[in-house]
Design an enzyme around this catalytic site. Structure first.
Site, PDB file in Angstrom:
ATOM      1  N   ASP A   1       0.837  -1.202   0.000  1.00  0.00           N
ATOM      2  CA  ASP A   1       0.000   0.000   0.000  1.00  0.00           C
ATOM      3  C   ASP A   1       0.871   1.252   0.000  1.00  0.00           C
ATOM      4  O   ASP A   1       0.640   2.193  -0.763  1.00  0.00           O
ATOM      5  CB  ASP A   1      -0.921  -0.026   1.215  1.00  0.00           C
ATOM      6  CG  ASP A   1      -1.730   1.250   1.354  1.00  0.00           C
ATOM      7  OD1 ASP A   1      -2.426   1.626   0.400  1.00  0.00           O
ATOM      8  OD2 ASP A   1      -1.671   1.887   2.417  1.00  0.00           O
TER       9      ASP A   1
ATOM     10  N   GLU B   1      -2.066  -5.036  -3.838  1.00  0.00           N
ATOM     11  CA  GLU B   1      -1.169  -4.268  -2.970  1.00  0.00           C
ATOM     12  C   GLU B   1      -0.077  -5.174  -2.406  1.00  0.00           C
ATOM     13  O   GLU B   1       1.097  -4.771  -2.335  1.00  0.00           O
ATOM     14  CB  GLU B   1      -1.960  -3.626  -1.834  1.00  0.00           C
ATOM     15  CG  GLU B   1      -2.824  -2.456  -2.277  1.00  0.00           C
ATOM     16  CD  GLU B   1      -3.566  -1.812  -1.128  1.00  0.00           C
ATOM     17  OE1 GLU B   1      -3.908  -0.623  -1.250  1.00  0.00           O
ATOM     18  OE2 GLU B   1      -3.815  -2.500  -0.106  1.00  0.00           O
TER      19      GLU B   1
END
Length: 288
Positions: free
Chosen positions: A79, A148
């Protein structure tokens, strides 16, 4: 002595590079490497990172230390990496844009819905390991989370440059066009014109100047007026971009000021009484 040392270091790097290439070629025929290559566009070095990236917590692997291995930690890392890479790309591509524009565009790209869609487009959803008891129709964020985590795996395996290359070549190319993403983020000019039509007001975009900056690039300055009142000025790399930027500033002013319409209306009305006074004074003088 220094020359010999330098040659030895170079030789070690060359040998290491050749051995890595040989290892990758030998691994290319193995199914896990081949499957990830179809998604990544390159062969992984440490395949275990990527295999962990697609492992949902519902099928986590217990360890001797009592921890459960899943893609959650890689998701946390990925992320941050993805946000950094997208920020880097947007900052370099749209060098004349302000922070608000860059933030909104980045949010459009990395929002959960976009990541879920991208994971499906590149085929990552087919590799995600999840228990059959998880309803993927109601938990479709699993795919975006895996994407992610995949970014985290790439970062640990091959570093930041490879992450950026992957985003540019595989993710952003999965959108039709980055400029279309930017334009579709919010077309402030259309929103402003729509607002003006709804409130029976007339906007006007006036090109104030066109200059060349120090980098020999055009910079356009546009002034935006509503009902003849100057609301703001903004710059851009094109006439269209400067109008869009001016529209964004004006639209944000409108949203933040509930008395915007009243203030413009008052300014219009202030002209009329002055005219009436002068007319009355002239009539009085003529009467006398």
């Amino acid at each position: 002595m220094q020359v010999l040392l330098l040659r030895n270091i170079q030789s070690k790097f060359v040998i290491k590079y050749i051995l890595r290439k040989i290892r990758l070629l030998s691994n290319a025929r193995k199914e896990p490497y081949f499957l990830f290559h179809k998604i990544l566009g390159f062969y992984p070095d440490k395949i275990e990172y990527y295999q962990l990236a697609v492992r949902h917590k519902s099928v986590s692997i217990p360890t001797e230390s009592g921890h459960n291995l899943s893609n959650e930690r890689l998701e946390f890392l990925g992320d941050a990496v993805l946000n950094s890479v997208v920020t880097d790309i947007l900052y370099r591509r749209y060098e004349n844009e302000r922070e608000g524009f860059l933030t909104n565009t980045r949010s459009k790209i990395v929002k959960r819905e976009s990541l879920n869609q991208l994971a499906i487009v590149i085929g990552l959803n087919k590799l995600v390991k999840v228990t059959k008891y998880v309803n993927l129709h109601t938990n479709n964020n699993i795919y975006g989370n895996a994407l992610e985590a995949l970014m985290g795996a790439i970062y640990l395996d091959l570093g930041y440059k490879q992450c950026k290359k992957f985003v540019e070549q595989r993710l952003l190319n999965s959108f039709e066009n980055l400029d279309k993403i930017v334009e579709s983020e919010v077309n402030f000019k259309s929103k402003l014109i729509e607002w003006c039509q709804k409130n029976r007001m007339q906007p006007e975009f006036i090109l104030v100047e066109e200059v060349m900056n120090k980098s020999n690039k055009h910079v356009f300055t546009t002034s935006l007026t509503i009902q003849g009142k100057t609301i703001c000025e903004a710059t851009g790399a094109s006439k269209k971009e400067s109008q869009q930027n001016a529209s964004r500033v004006a639209y944000q002013l409108i949203l933040s000021n509930p008395n915007f319409i009243a203030e413009i209306s008052v300014e219009e009305e202030e002209i009329a009484p002055e005219s009436n006074i002068s007319i009355d004074e002239e009539s009085a003088e003529n009467t006398n």
